[in-house]
Design an enzyme around this catalytic site. Structure first.
Site, mmCIF file in Angstrom:
data_model
loop_
_atom_site.group_PDB
_atom_site.id
_atom_site.type_symbol
_atom_site.label_atom_id
_atom_site.label_comp_id
_atom_site.label_asym_id
_atom_site.label_seq_id
_atom_site.Cartn_x
_atom_site.Cartn_y
_atom_site.Cartn_z
ATOM 1 N N SER A 134 -12.914 -2.615 39.259
ATOM 2 C CA SER A 134 -11.806 -2.051 40.036
ATOM 3 C C SER A 134 -11.948 -0.536 40.173
ATOM 4 O O SER A 134 -11.270 0.209 39.471
ATOM 5 C CB SER A 134 -10.478 -2.388 39.344
ATOM 6 O OG SER A 134 -10.551 -2.086 37.954
ATOM 7 N N LYS A 187 -19.611 -2.033 29.208
ATOM 8 C CA LYS A 187 -20.328 -1.973 30.491
ATOM 9 C C LYS A 187 -20.577 -0.531 30.909
ATOM 10 O O LYS A 187 -21.527 -0.252 31.668
ATOM 11 C CB LYS A 187 -19.578 -2.747 31.571
ATOM 12 C CG LYS A 187 -18.117 -2.337 31.780
ATOM 13 C CD LYS A 187 -17.928 -1.175 32.714
ATOM 14 C CE LYS A 187 -16.474 -0.766 32.792
ATOM 15 N NZ LYS A 187 -16.256 0.412 33.658
ATOM 16 N N ASP A 240 -17.241 -6.498 35.915
ATOM 17 C CA ASP A 240 -17.166 -5.047 35.761
ATOM 18 C C ASP A 240 -18.561 -4.446 35.574
ATOM 19 O O ASP A 240 -18.844 -3.333 36.030
ATOM 20 C CB ASP A 240 -16.268 -4.699 34.565
ATOM 21 C CG ASP A 240 -15.516 -3.395 34.763
ATOM 22 O OD1 ASP A 240 -15.745 -2.715 35.767
ATOM 23 O OD2 ASP A 240 -14.685 -3.055 33.895
ATOM 24 N N ASN A 252 -20.268 6.856 35.423
ATOM 25 C CA ASN A 252 -21.290 6.582 34.419
ATOM 26 C C ASN A 252 -22.659 6.441 35.061
ATOM 27 O O ASN A 252 -23.645 6.996 34.569
ATOM 28 C CB ASN A 252 -20.922 5.308 33.653
ATOM 29 C CG ASN A 252 -19.641 5.464 32.865
ATOM 30 O OD1 ASN A 252 -19.614 6.075 31.813
ATOM 31 N ND2 ASN A 252 -18.552 4.931 33.406
ATOM 32 N N GLU A 277 -16.870 7.933 30.442
ATOM 33 C CA GLU A 277 -16.487 7.128 29.280
ATOM 34 C C GLU A 277 -17.698 6.554 28.550
ATOM 35 O O GLU A 277 -17.677 6.376 27.329
ATOM 36 C CB GLU A 277 -15.561 5.991 29.722
ATOM 37 C CG GLU A 277 -14.199 6.428 30.233
ATOM 38 C CD GLU A 277 -13.229 6.756 29.103
ATOM 39 O OE1 GLU A 277 -13.649 6.804 27.928
ATOM 40 O OE2 GLU A 277 -12.040 6.973 29.404
#
Length: 333
Positions: A134, A187, A240, A252, A277
């Site tokens: 998302s 992920k 994801d 990322n 993250e």
């Protein structure tokens, strides 16, 4: 329903718009009065350029709206979740449902976000996690998206499903909170790895290899920690992973590309200009794997590149030269 969204970054804003579209009375909270004033003046979030904020959406830099909110969405970066939950706790209704929309593992405790929130709320409210493929940029534009609402209390998961779901945002429920949250956090590590591979020019085959074997590592660790293997085959796992490893919306992946092109991790994160993250999740995942005795060679290589300064070419060569294995001995499905 009255709802407060804590965190006015791109993701928090996109969720606030979605909830406003669904007819809810929504307040979007910013951590600073200056940021809230900017959003009020422009009625647009720079991270969602071209997406106007609906007139009905309320903007605020204080948390007073929590007193009347039946549902609270915590959409800050993972490193700010504990502090934000601590500030929110005294104002929270006893019957409120608190939804974690952050994807990460806390650095010092190795806890997923709902556990962090529960520690700070001290028994107030019920928690749930919202996760899945998302990107905020697409949710903000009302592009079709699917997510998972996970909670130990299925009534809370179903409430989140009802509140968020519409013709452009489909929500499934799941009781495996740990598996859903680990998928959302891990992920990001693999997206960094795929970005590094792309930045090195290693091609599509290498990316597919990293994604597939990385999924095996995610599920292996998740099951060892108490999650369910099948959760990693769903939206919060495989779904994801696909979107984060292949899209330029992914911070990322973009960060990884820069590292693969020769920047240091710090230089790459500074150039991306937003929270990456996966950098923080790599350390937590490495520590969790070591503690649980779980083999995660791709995660270990990411740790060596990001935290030990090893060459990406060197660790990729080491991955390819590992001992021979049978694929089905450690399949994630």
């Amino acid at each position: 329903m009255r709802i407060t969204v804590l965190g006015s970054g791109g993701w928090g804003t996109a969720l606030a718009l979605l909830l406003t579209d669904n007819g809810h009375d929504v307040t979007l909270w910013s951590h600073s009065a200056r940021r809230s004033a900017l959003l009020e003046r422009t009625r647009e979030n720079p991270r969602l350029a071209g997406v106007p904020l609906r007139p009905e959406l309320k903007l605020s830099a204080d948390m007073e709206s929590l007193r009347e909110s039946g549902l609270v969405v915590l959409a800050t970066p993972s490193f700010a979740v504990r502090e934000t939950a601590r500030r929110a706790a005294p104002l929270l209704r006893e019957d409120a449902v608190v939804v974690s929309a952050a994807k990460g593992i806390e650095k010092d405790t190795a806890l997923c976000m709902t556990r962090v929130i529960e520690e700070e709320l001290g028994g107030r409210g019920r928690t749930a996690a919202l996760s899945g493929p998302s990107h905020a940029e697409e949710v903000g534009r009302r592009a079709p998206t699917g997510c998972v609402a996970a909670a130990g209390d299925m009534a809370a998961a179903e409430l989140v499903q009802d509140v968020f779901m519409n013709a452009r945002f489909r929500v499934y429920t799941n009781s495996d909170v740990l598996g859903v949250e680990l998928g959302g956090a891990l992920k990001n590590v693999l997206a960094l790895c795929c970005g590094i591979s792309d930045g090195m020019g290693l091609g599509d085959n290498a990316r597919a290899l990293l994604m597939t074997r990385g999924m095996t590592e995610m599920a292996r660790l998740g099951v060892a920690l108490g999650g369910r293997k099948e959760t990693f085959a769903g939206l919060s796992g495989m779904g994801d992973l696909i979107v984060t490893c292949t899209s330029m919306h992914s911070r990322n992946r973009r960060c990884g590309i820069l590292i693969g092109q020769g920047r240091s991790a710090r230089e790459a994160m500074d150039e991306v200009g937003a929270v990456v993250e996966g950098y923080y999740a790599t350390l937590s995942a490495y520590q969790l794997a070591e503690k649980a005795g779980v083999e995660m060679p791709i995660c270990r290589c990411a740790y060596e590149v990001l935290y030990e300064g090893k060459s990406a070419h060197e660790v990729m060569d080491g991955l390819m030269r590992r001992d021979k294995r049978r694929e089905t001995d450690e399949s994630w499905i």
